[in-house]
Structures are given as structure tokens and as C-alpha cells.
Motif scaffolding. Structure first.
Motif, PDB file in Angstrom:
ATOM      1  N   GLY A  34       0.883  -1.246  -0.046  1.00 13.50           N
ATOM      2  CA  GLY A  34       0.003   0.091   0.068  1.00 13.50           C
ATOM      3  C   GLY A  34       0.766   1.224   0.239  1.00 13.50           C
ATOM      4  N   GLN A  35       2.116   1.046   0.176  1.00 15.29           N
ATOM      5  CA  GLN A  35       2.813   2.346   0.159  1.00 15.29           C
ATOM      6  C   GLN A  35       3.598   2.534  -1.190  1.00 15.29           C
ATOM      7  OE1 GLN A  35       4.824   3.457   4.196  1.00 15.29           O
ATOM      8  NE2 GLN A  35       4.020   1.410   4.641  1.00 15.29           N
ATOM      9  N   TRP A  36       3.684   1.537  -2.087  1.00 20.04           N
ATOM     10  CA  TRP A  36       4.595   1.822  -3.142  1.00 20.04           C
ATOM     11  C   TRP A  36       3.753   1.100  -4.222  1.00 20.04           C
ATOM     12  CZ3 TRP A  36      10.403   0.200  -3.601  1.00 20.04           C
ATOM     13  CH2 TRP A  36      10.863   0.524  -5.033  1.00 20.04           C
ATOM     14  N   ALA A  37       3.072   1.803  -5.236  1.00 19.07           N
ATOM     15  CA  ALA A  37       2.288   1.333  -6.675  1.00 19.07           C
ATOM     16  C   ALA A  37       3.077   0.480  -7.272  1.00 19.07           C
ATOM     17  CB  ALA A  37       1.664   2.712  -7.233  1.00 19.07           C
ATOM     18  N   ASP A  38       2.621  -0.861  -7.632  1.00 23.33           N
ATOM     19  CA  ASP A  38       3.114  -1.673  -8.411  1.00 23.33           C
ATOM     20  C   ASP A  38       3.319  -0.999  -9.875  1.00 23.33           C
ATOM     21  OD1 ASP A  38       3.588  -3.662  -6.605  1.00 23.33           O
ATOM     22  OD2 ASP A  38       1.605  -4.475  -6.911  1.00 23.33           O
ATOM     23  N   ARG A  39       4.411  -1.120 -10.467  1.00 20.61           N
ATOM     24  CA  ARG A  39       4.517  -0.766 -11.825  1.00 20.61           C
ATOM     25  C   ARG A  39       3.763  -1.411 -12.943  1.00 20.61           C
ATOM     26  NH1 ARG A  39      10.701  -2.435 -13.708  1.00 20.61           N
ATOM     27  NH2 ARG A  39       9.762  -3.016 -15.814  1.00 20.61           N
ATOM     28  N   GLY A  40       3.500  -0.984 -14.056  1.00 20.96           N
ATOM     29  CA  GLY A  40       2.717  -1.475 -15.013  1.00 20.96           C
ATOM     30  C   GLY A  40       3.655  -2.048 -15.842  1.00 20.96           C
ATOM     31  N   PRO A  41       3.351  -2.957 -16.821  1.00 22.50           N
ATOM     32  CA  PRO A  41       4.181  -3.597 -17.750  1.00 22.50           C
ATOM     33  C   PRO A  41       4.857  -2.458 -18.542  1.00 22.50           C
ATOM     34  CG  PRO A  41       1.813  -3.843 -18.485  1.00 22.50           C
ATOM     35  CD  PRO A  41       1.798  -3.143 -17.295  1.00 22.50           C
ATOM     36  N   SER A  42       5.954  -2.816 -19.252  1.00 19.34           N
ATOM     37  CA  SER A  42       6.467  -1.746 -20.251  1.00 19.34           C
ATOM     38  C   SER A  42       5.826  -1.779 -21.626  1.00 19.34           C
ATOM     39  CB  SER A  42       8.391  -2.194 -20.463  1.00 19.34           C
ATOM     40  OG  SER A  42       8.845  -1.980 -19.085  1.00 19.34           O
ATOM     41  N   GLN A  43       5.351  -0.890 -22.100  1.00 13.61           N
ATOM     42  CA  GLN A  43       4.580  -0.868 -23.223  1.00 13.61           C
ATOM     43  C   GLN A  43       5.384  -0.453 -24.348  1.00 13.61           C
ATOM     44  OE1 GLN A  43       1.100   1.585 -23.121  1.00 13.61           O
ATOM     45  NE2 GLN A  43       0.979   1.428 -25.486  1.00 13.61           N
ATOM     46  N   ALA A  44       5.365  -1.537 -25.436  1.00  9.00           N
ATOM     47  CA  ALA A  44       6.165  -1.284 -26.716  1.00  9.00           C
ATOM     48  C   ALA A  44       5.472  -0.597 -27.782  1.00  9.00           C
ATOM     49  CB  ALA A  44       6.846  -2.646 -27.154  1.00  9.00           C
ATOM     50  N   VAL A  45       5.642   0.667 -28.127  1.00  9.61           N
ATOM     51  CA  VAL A  45       4.636   1.503 -29.133  1.00  9.61           C
ATOM     52  C   VAL A  45       5.544   1.110 -30.218  1.00  9.61           C
ATOM     53  CG1 VAL A  45       4.002   3.584 -29.721  1.00  9.61           C
ATOM     54  CG2 VAL A  45       4.275   2.820 -27.152  1.00  9.61           C
ATOM     55  N   HIS A  46       4.965   0.391 -31.394  1.00 14.45           N
ATOM     56  CA  HIS A  46       5.404   0.156 -32.525  1.00 14.45           C
ATOM     57  C   HIS A  46       5.312   1.562 -33.452  1.00 14.45           C
ATOM     58  CE1 HIS A  46       6.035  -4.254 -32.761  1.00 14.45           C
ATOM     59  NE2 HIS A  46       6.163  -4.005 -31.692  1.00 14.45           N
ATOM     60  N   CYS A  47       6.536   1.870 -34.070  1.00  7.21           N
ATOM     61  CA  CYS A  47       6.290   3.171 -35.075  1.00  7.21           C
ATOM     62  C   CYS A  47       7.120   2.767 -36.325  1.00  7.21           C
ATOM     63  CB  CYS A  47       7.410   4.155 -34.467  1.00  7.21           C
ATOM     64  SG  CYS A  47       7.286   4.379 -32.585  1.00  7.21           S
ATOM     65  N   PRO A  48       5.990   2.213 -37.254  1.00  9.49           N
ATOM     66  CA  PRO A  48       6.445   1.877 -38.712  1.00  9.49           C
ATOM     67  C   PRO A  48       7.260   3.213 -39.253  1.00  9.49           C
ATOM     68  CG  PRO A  48       4.112   1.189 -38.244  1.00  9.49           C
ATOM     69  CD  PRO A  48       4.321   2.095 -37.213  1.00  9.49           C
ATOM     70  N   ALA A  49       8.430   2.585 -39.786  1.00  4.51           N
ATOM     71  CA  ALA A  49       9.189   3.595 -40.611  1.00  4.51           C
ATOM     72  C   ALA A  49       8.720   4.366 -41.635  1.00  4.51           C
ATOM     73  CB  ALA A  49      10.562   2.930 -40.838  1.00  4.51           C
ATOM     74  N   THR A  50       8.991   5.693 -41.528  1.00  2.14           N
ATOM     75  CA  THR A  50       8.514   6.538 -42.722  1.00  2.14           C
ATOM     76  C   THR A  50       9.313   6.164 -44.097  1.00  2.14           C
ATOM     77  OG1 THR A  50      10.182   8.315 -42.361  1.00  2.14           O
ATOM     78  CG2 THR A  50       7.982   8.409 -41.511  1.00  2.14           C
ATOM     79  N   PRO A  51       8.734   6.419 -45.231  1.00  2.00           N
ATOM     80  CA  PRO A  51       9.686   6.144 -46.457  1.00  2.00           C
ATOM     81  C   PRO A  51      11.201   6.815 -46.342  1.00  2.00           C
ATOM     82  CG  PRO A  51       7.576   7.058 -46.985  1.00  2.00           C
ATOM     83  CD  PRO A  51       7.517   7.150 -45.454  1.00  2.00           C
TER      84      PRO A  51
END
Length: 985
Positions: free
Chosen positions: A340-357
Motif C-alpha cells: 500500500g505504500q509503493w504502487a506496483d509498476r505496469g508492464p513496459s509498453q512497446a509502441v511500434h512506430c512503422p518507419a517513414t519512407p
């Protein structure tokens, strides 16, 4: 307040006696025909004992001074000459305050292992944070020395503060030096003051130069302040400061992020080698103390205890368990206590960024020429450089452009055009591909803007975010384009964002960190390099973190995440990483390494509590280099990470077995050690996965029921007209005290942080309280909207606070030279209150006894209980009855003889736990062999130190404090006879 000292003629020769002079804190001494109060006394090698004092008699009242017994005659006042005086104050207030002040000013004895102050600070009561202090005091080591290796976020600064506070209460923390990285100087200073009321003066190179201009030529600038905090980058300039540091001794030295000391021959290592032998207590702190090399780690441990490790190539955890403590967030004791004194961390979210031309064209060039998909040779003659290019590009096109430009300049300087022609041509093609790129061509930038808007970062929001990047060029580019993309305009576009990297000065870095932690500051985005991945608290106003690029090291990812995933975080930390993806066949995009590293770090955090031991390399740089080499061999990320742990690489088995002792089972429940006999709790181990359970009962003898009560009474006694003289204002409901500090208190406030004094205008008015909720609220308010300073307006009064120490000294000097009060109490016969102290050769108390002694020779060694049984308290009446002191004074010599005889009879029993602990150390030293002259010198030095810690052969120092007298009007049954049997041994 008086004392007696054995003369050279009585015991041993003059040189021995001179080296064992006793000047206990709180005693009065006569020097240059003036009376002084002893604050601290330390033997020196050349000038006798160094005695720190504050003036008592009128001419020198409240003046601070230092005397050396080799240069001045420092005379302890003989208790046989004590003058007994009447106390005309109501309820014997002056006498009660005097006795309490003596109790407070007397250092706890070396044999006292329990924590004395842990419950009095602005902290959550978390036992796991007390264990380092318990280990330091446990007697498991000759001196209070340890390495705190808790993983990021558990509160190592608070653990250090607790340890220092306990050392101060024992008279072993007068002179403190704290050494930290430059960007955490103010953060560390802030925590120690606001939580513990331990002031540290922050010094940088400019500050040291300023002091040198103010003090006489040739004087050591480090003697100007007693407790200082300095950047390691300032002190590592050994040519400039080494001669000063070699001429000074400290009671305690703290070195934060101490893994930076490991490299032998480096300036940081030289600094540590200079400081370690010149301090009693040494506290090292690092979440990553091991670099994977057994010998290097042994050298770090040798700073704490040179004899701990016999063979630096072959040792086990049990060899250093008295010096080493390490826990993670999933360790049982931490997990249970932090609910109750230290909030659990969420998962590391991988944000995919499709390459530009435009980015795909660069991927194609890299895959065709620099990192060929078919396994053909790279155009570069340097095997690792293609991955440098790749990592630059995965950061940003701006970083790639800078890397290409730097490499072109390097190759153009070479004298062999034919050997460099192909690589230069390939570099120029990359330069052309990046020449005209803008933020519109960056998939990561578009994703960053989208993500930040999604979590609410914008002109109308208070949401904050930390964005990490390895490349300075990326950070500086983002700083120019990001505010406008998020809708910030005009002045807010400048104010909303801060950049931090290693190129900034320490003042600039500290200013950035402080601003980001203030709710009232306009900054919303912190763009930072990995300079902020070590030691910096960024969680106060923030729980969002974005990896713009991902470091190729599990350790570095964990360190970054730890900036917001740490003790005190109120919201679940959220991590995002921008993963640049490519459709080009064979392209090495972020899915190859970065995304997999994120997954492995998250797995390690949840199962082990740390990712440090996954690779077995223990250094971020080594992890990245090893990974790139494995990629060159054709291995995957998982094969690289798991290969070393499975022993595929030659020579890793022994190292893995060795390091498993230190970093493997860090989540185990601590095992309590059996307490020793004779009422002493002195556990012998408290390392890694095993711990120390030390009783934390009341160890401070107190006549007043609280420090608040003592302070209230002291103010009434010293300043009966405080409302006028101090402009004192007291809020009875909240417990807030507000007053104008007088000149002698202002002198003490010079030790407070300069920024704090200025911003809160403390020289004009002090706001203090014993109400923890009020102090905590003030601390939180300092970080909230509208605040321009992180320093709280109201400070918590602890036993260490300058205001409490000031009033304690004011009370002590209310009595004149060689005076002790007479108190009418519920006793059957006159009872003399006597303090007895045995000390060691270093001048530190080993045994302290508070006794009640009658003229018939009966002794009770529980003075506080005696006073309570005798009705000495705030409700007692002072009838102002005159008593003839002459017959009472005539009995003093006999009383002192009885007290001394009592102490001599029980000395062996009191000494036994300390003596047995030291003898075990000497036996271990006897087994330690090093076939060098330096090793023999170290052995002799540590043996001498062990002998110096034992109680000396001197008679005890005795002080007559007061006399309790029977009330002639009281019926016989109302008087309490003094038992000849001591209440407690």
C-alpha cells in the motif's frame, strides 16, 4: 556539572595518561580562566586531545572554540569541589532541565547496539530501512562501515540518514563528509535536513574557493564547516584538494553511487583511497556495486575492511556479510512492509512506430552496406562501428547525422585514401539521406507526440513525463520541436520543457531536478540522458516515462525505470518505449534488440526484483558491448543473455557461482540472530539475504516524557519573557512554534543550506513543530502548485535539530561553575546523583552509568527510575526551604568512592560483550595473512584499532549532578529508601 580525571602519577606514565584524557560531552572545563562546555573530544597524534567547546562564563558565553591539550591547559573540574546550591525555580524546573540536558548531551556508550532515534524522524516506520543502521551498530565490524546495495528505489538515502543520526547520538558523527554525483547534491542535502534535521553545507569548487578567501591563508577549507556535502567531480581533483583531505579526519564519510570508485588508478578511486583510512565510519551506497570482476569488488570491500577478504580472487558471501546488505522490491521483508505504500509498476509498453519512407531508405542502406543481411563483410573496417551507426539511427536522424559527420572527419584525417574510400563513400550516401530530414520524417517523433497527448501532456494539463534518450543530439532536437507539436505557445513553449545531460554544470543539473519536482513549476516534460538514470528522484510529480530510444543494457533500462518506480511513488509507474519497425528485408530495427530487452527486463523485475544478475556482467557498458559482439557472431538477444548464465562462454561458471552468493537469493526472508547474553543484543551478521533483528526499545534515559515537553519547559526557564524577546507565537491546536531567532541561534543556523535560509527567510523567523503531520504537510506543500521552493516552510523538531541543541546548551549553562542543585524529594536520606563513565583510548564512552548514591554507600544505577520513584517531575512542589549545604558537601568524597567501587565491581560484566566482540575480530585478524609490507602494516593498524576500542585501564570519570534531600515535612512512609541492590546492571 563536574568531572574527575586520573592524574599521570596515579596510573601509568605521563604519555599514556595524556593519550587517554577524558573530556566527555556535557562536562565543563576551565581554559584560559573561562568556563566552557565540552561538545566533543578526540585524541590527536601531535597536540594532545582536540576539545570542541562552547562558552559558558559571561565573557565567552555561546562562543564556539577548539582547544588542544598539548597547547592549552584544559582542566576538568574536580567533583570533590562541587558546590551545592539551592534551586528557587518553580517545581525545581531548573534542576530537572539540567539533569535532562546532561542525559541528552552524553553520548550513548559503544556497547549500546539498539537504535535510539529511529521513531523520531519524518519517516514511515519501515523496519527494512532500519537494518543498515542496525548492521552498522551491531558490533559485527570494528567500525561502523558497510555497503548498502539495495536496488534502485528502496530508499538508500533514508537508510543513510538513519545511520548517520544514530552515529551522531553516539558522539561519532560530529564531522561528516557526504560525497555524491553532482546532480543529486541538493536532493541528498534536502532529504537529510527535512527528514532528520541533519544539516549539510553544500560545497562546490566555487564554494570552496569562497571559503579559502574568507579564512586565514593556509587554513584547511574543510575545517570551516563540520558537516558538508561535496560533488565527487569536485573532490576527485586530487591535485587541488588532496593535501587538504590528507590533513583532516572525519567521524563519518558517505560515498553515494560508489560503483564509480572501482577502477583502480582513476581519480575517483584515488579519492576513496584517501578518505577511507581517515574516517571512523564509512558508508558506501550503490544499487550496482559489482562490475563482474571479483578483484575489483574485493578492492571496494577493502575500503570498508582491508582484512575482510584474504584472497581477492576467491571469496564467498559469508566473508563480507558484516559489511554488505542488499534487498530488492520482491524481497520478503520489503514486499510485506511496503504493502500500500509503493504502487506496483505496469508492464513496459512497446509502441511500434512503422518507419517513414525516408527512414526506410536509411534502413535499406544500412542493410545493404553496413550490416549486410547475407552475412557479407561490412563496408567499415571497424567491426563495432556499424552498430554505432544503427543505434544512432534508432535514436534519431539527427543523432545519425552527427555520428556520420564525426566519422567522416576521422577518416579524412587518415593518410591512406584507398583504405578509407569505400567507407567514406558509404558515409556520404548516409549524409545525403539524412540531410533534409525533419520531424515530419520521424515515425518515433509522431508516435511520441501521440503518446504524450494520450496521457494528457499539454498546455492545459499538469501531467508530467520523463523522456530518456542516450543521444544529446536527440535531446536537443526534441527540445526545439516538441513543445509546439504539443500545443505550447509563446513563453509556455520555453517553460514547459527542460533538458538534462552530462554536459550541464552541477548547479544546472540540480536546478532542473528541483524544478521538475515542484508542482508549482511550469515544466511538464523532462528530456534527459542517462545522467539521470542514477540516484535522481523524479517520482514526486511524475509517473510516466518514455524511452525514446532503448539502451542495449538491462541494467540501464532498470536504472531509468527506477527514477519513477521508487519508494514514495503514489501512482502505478507507466513505461513506454518507442520501437522503430521496418519492412525492409533483413533490416535490424528495434524489434531485434530493444523490444526483447524490454520484455526481459520486465520479466527479471517481477521474478527477481532486479535485472542486474541476468547477464552476469553487472555493468551497463559491459552488457552492451557483449551483446553487440554476440550479434556480430550471429546470436539472438536471448542467446546472448542466456549464454553466459548457462556457461557457454569459457570461464563464466566460477564467476556465476561466486556472484550467486551476493545477487542470487536476494528475496529471502532475513534470519534473526540469537541475542547475546548479559542483556546485550549484538548480532554478528547482517548481509545480503540474512539480516539482523535488533531490539528497538527505549534506550535513551529520559527524565522528561518527550522532547516537546523538554523544549516547552526550557523556553520558560531560559526565556520567561519569550513573547517579547523572541516574538514567540505558539499555536496550541497545531503545535506550530514561530519565533525570531536570537544571535546565538543564528550562529548555529549557518550550518543550514544557504538556499533554505534565503528562500524561507529563516534569519528573520523560524517555524518549527513537533507535529509530524504538520511537518509532512509542509513538505508536501513545498512541492505543490504555487510553491517556488522545494524547501518546506516548517521544519520538524527532532533531537538533532539545531533549535533543540541550542536550548539544551542554554539549559546546561544556567548553573555556574562547579555547581549542583539540591532538590527536595521523596527520599529517606540524602541521595547524590552521580554519572560514571568508562572510555576507550579514542575518548569514546564504553560504559555510561547514572547512579543514585547515599552517604552509607548504597548505590542504585537506574537514576531515571530513582527520580520518578522520588516524585521528581513537573507536579512536584518547591517549598523554597533553606538547607545547609556544608554537611552535604563534606560527604561528597565518600560518595564518589562508593560510586567508583560500585563501577569497578561490575566493570567486567559490563565490558564482557564488547570485549568478546573485539576478541573475535582480533582472532580473524590473526588468520589474515598478506605477504607484503603493506599487508603487515594494515594488520598491525587494525590490531591497534581493536585494542583502542577496549575500555582503558583508567578509573571512571565521575560527575556529581545533584543531591536529593528528604522532605522534613513528609511522613516517614512517604520517603522512598534507596535499595543497596542496583535496579539494573
Amino acid at each position: 556539572m563536574t568531572a574527575v580525571q586520573t592524574s599521570p602519577e596515579q596510573h601509568g606514565d605521563a604519555s599514556d595518561a595524556a593519550g587517554q584524557e577524558q573530556f566527555p560531552a556535557g562536562a565543563q572545563v576551565l581554559v584560559r580562566d573561562e568556563v566552557w562546555l565540552v561538545r566533543n573530544a578526540v585524541p590527536t597524534t601531535d597536540d594532545g586531545t582536540r576539545v570542541e567547546v562552547v562558552g559558558v562564563s559571561d565573557f565567552v558565553r555561546d562562543q564556539e572554540a577548539v582547544f588542544f591539550t598539548g597547547l592549552d591547559t584544559v582542566e576538568l573540574i574536580d567533583p570533590r569541589d562541587t558546590r551545592l546550591i539551592a534551586d528557587d525555580s518553580p517545581t525545581y524546573r531548573r534542576s530537572r532541565l539540567f539533569l535532562e540536558a546532561v542525559l541528552r548531551r552524553t553520548a550513548l556508550p559503544q556497547s549500546e547496539r539498539r537504535l535510539a532515534l529511529a521513531d523520531s524522524f519524518l519517516l514511515d516506520p519501515l523496519p527494512y530501512q532500519r537494518r543498515p543502521a542496525e548492521l552498522a551498530l551491531s558490533g559485527a565490524n570494528l567500525r561502523p562501515r558497510l555497503l548498502i546495495a539495495d536496488v534502485v528505489g528502496l530508499g538508500k538515502t533514508l537508510e543513510i540518514g538513519l545511520t548517520l543520526a544514530e552515529l551522531i547520538r553516539r558522539g561519532r558523527g560530529e564531522r561528516i563528509l557526504v560525497v555524491t554525483p553532482q546532480h543529486v547534491l541538493e536532493q541528498f542535502q534536502h532529504e537529510l535536513w527535512t527528514r532528520f534535521a541533519i544539516p549539510l553545507v553544500r560545497l562546490d569548487s566555487v564554494g570552496i574557493e569562497r571559503i579559502q578567501r574568507e579564512i586565514p591563508a593556509g587554513r584547511n577549507p574543510f575545517t570551516f564547516f563540520k558537516r558538508v556535502i561535496v560533488s565527487i567531480d569536485t573532490l576527485k581533483n586530487t591535485d587541488q584538494y588532496r593535501h587538504h583531505l590528507e590533513q583532516i579526519r572525519w567521524d563519518a564519510v558517505v560515498i553515494d553511487e560508489s560503483h564509480n570508485l572501482i577502477n583502480r588508478g582513476s581519480l575517483r578511486n584515488q579519492l576513496a583511497q584517501t578518505l577511507a583510512p581517515r574516517t571512523d565510519a564509512l558508508i558506501l551506497a550503490s544499487a550496482t556495486p559489482h562490475n563482474g570482476d571479483a578483484r575489483s569488488f574485493a578492492e571496494l570491500i577493502a575500503l570498508l575492511d582491508p582484512a575482510a577478504i584474504r584472497d581477492p580472487e576467491n571469496y564467498r558471501a559469508e566473508d563480507i556479510e558484516h559489511l554488505f546488505i542488499r534487498r530488492t522490491k520482491v524481497s520478503t521483508e520489503v514486499r510485506e512492509q511496503m504493502k500500500g505504500q509503493w504502487a506496483d509498476r505496469g508492464p513496459s509498453q512497446a509502441v511500434h512506430c512503422p518507419a517513414t519512407p525516408a527512414e526506410e531508405r536509411i534502413f535499406e542502406e544500412l542493410a545493404a552496406v553496413w550490416l549486410p543481411r547475407d552475412g557479407s563483410p561490412s563496408v567499415s573496417s571497424v567491426p563495432l562501428f556499424p552498430y554505432t551507426l544503427l543505434k544512432s539511427f534508432l535514436s534519431s536522424h539527427v543523432a545519425l547525422k552527427a555520428t556520420v559527420s564525426a566519422r567522416i572527419k576521422t577518416l579524412e584525417k587518415k593518410d591512406d585514401p584507398r583504405a578509407t574510400a569505400a567507407e567514406l563513400a558509404a558515409l556520404r550516401r548516409l549524409a545525403e539521406l539524412t540531410a533534409d530530414l525533419t520531424e515530419a520524417d520521424s515515425a518515433k517523433f509522431a508516435a511520441l507526440v501521440e503518446q504524450l497527448k494520450g496521457i494528457g501532456v499539454g498546455p492545459s494539463s499538469d501531467t508530467r513525463v520523463v523522456v530518456f534518450s542516450e543521444r544529446v543530439q536527440t535531446l536537443e532536437w526534441l527540445a526545439t520541436v516538441l513543445p509546439a507539436a504539443l500545443g505550447f505557445r509563446g513563453r509556455t513553449a520555453k517553460d514547459c520543457l527542460r533538458v538534462m545531460h552530462g554536459g550541464l554544470s552541477d548547479e544546472q543539473q540540480m536546478r532542473v531536478v528541483e524544478e521538475f519536482g515542484l508542482a508549482g513549476a511550469p515544466v511538464r516534460i523532462l528530456l534527459t540522458g542517462d545522467v539521470a538514470s542514477e540516484g535522481v528522484n523524479l517520482h514526486r510529480q511524475c509517473h510516466h516515462l518514455v524511452h525514446y530510444d532503448v539502451p542495449w543494457s538491462l541494467i540501464r533500462i532498470e536504472q531509468r525505470n527506477g527514477r519513477i518506480d521508487r519508494y514514495g511513488q503514489a501512482h502505478p509507474p507507466q513505461f513506454r518505449a518507442l520501437i522503430l519497425t521496418s519492412g525492409t528485408e533483413g533490416a535490424k530495427d528495434d524489434t531485434l534488440v530493444s523490444e526483447r530487452l524490454l520484455e526481459r527486463e520486465d520479466q527479471a523485475h517481477r521474478s527477481l526484483g532486479t535485472a542486474e544478475a541476468v547477464t552476469g556482467l553487472y555493468r551497463a557498458e559491459a552488457e552492451e558491448k557483449s551483446l553487440i559482439q554476440d550479434l556480430l557472431r550471429g546470436r539472438t538477444v536471448d542467446e546472448s543473455l542466456d549464454g553466459r548464465r548457462s556457461g557457454e562462454d569459457a570461464g563464466t561458471d566460477a564467476m556465476d557461482d561466486f556472484l550467486a552468493d551476493f545477487f542470487g537469493s536476494v528475496g529471502d526472508e532475513p534470519q534473526a540472530e540469537d541475542a547475546e547474553t548479559d542483556g546485550q543484543s549484538a548480532p554478528e551478521t547482517a548481509g545480503g539475504a540474512t539480516g539482523t533483528e535488533v531490539a528497538t526499545g527505549s534506550v535513551l534515559p529520559r527524565l522528561f516524557d518527550s522532547t516537546a515537553h523538554f523544549l516547552d519547559e526550557a523556553l520558560r526557564e531560559v526565556y520567561p519573557d519569550a513573547r517579547d524577546r523572541l516574538d514567540l507565537d505558539r499555536d496550541e491546536q497545531s503545535g506550530l512554534l514561530s519565533f525570531r531567532p536570537p544571535a546565538d541561534l543564528l550562529h548555529r543556523l549557518k550550518a543550514l543550506p544557504v538556499d533554505y535560509l534565503r528562500e524561507q527567510r529563516l534569519r528573520e523567523r523560524l517555524l518549527v513543530t513537533f507535529n509530524r503531520r504538520l511537518a509532512q504537510h509542509s513538505l508536501q506543500r513545498a512541492r505543490e502548485a504555487g510553491s517556488t521552493s522545494s524547501w518546506p516552510e516548517i521544519s520538524l523538531l527532532t533531537d538533532l535539530h539545531p533549535v533543540v541543541e541550542w536550548l539544551t546548551d542554554k539549559v546546561l549553562v544556567r548553573l555556574g561553575r562547579q555547581e549542583a542543585p539540591m532538590i527536595t524529594a521523596e527520599v529517606a536520606e540524602p541521595t547524590y546523583l552521580v554519572q560514571g563513565v568508562y572510555s576507550n583510548a579514542l575518548g569514546r564512552p564504553t560504559v555510561v552509568k547514572w547512579m543514585g548514591v547515599t552517604r552509607s554507600g548504597a548505590v542504585d544505577d537506574d537514576m531515571v527510575s530513582l527520580l520518578r520513584r522520588s516524585g521528581v517531575g513537573p507536579t512536584m512542589a518547591n517549598k523554597l526551604r533553606h538547607r545547609d549545604p556544608a554537611p552535604l558537601a563534606a560527604a561528597i568524597p565518600a560518595v564518589l568512592e562508593a560510586a567508583e567501587a560500585f563501577m569497578e565491581r561490575h566493570r567486567d560484566a559490563w565490558d564482557r560483550p564488547l570485549r568478546e566482540s573485539i576478541e573475535r575480530h582480533k582472532l580473524r585478524l590473526g588468520d589474515w595473512e598478506q605477504p607484503t609490507l603493506a599487508g603487515e602494516h594494515t594488520k598491525r593498524r587494525l590490531t591497534d584499532l581493536a585494542d583502542d576500542l577496549l575500555t582503558t585501564g583508567q578509573r571512571p570519570m565521575l560527575r556529581v549532578l545533584a543531591v536529593l534531600l528528604p522532605d522534613p515535612d513528609a511522613p516517614p512512609a512517604a520517603s522512598v529508601p534507596l535499595s543497596a541492590t542496583p535496579a539494573a546492571l
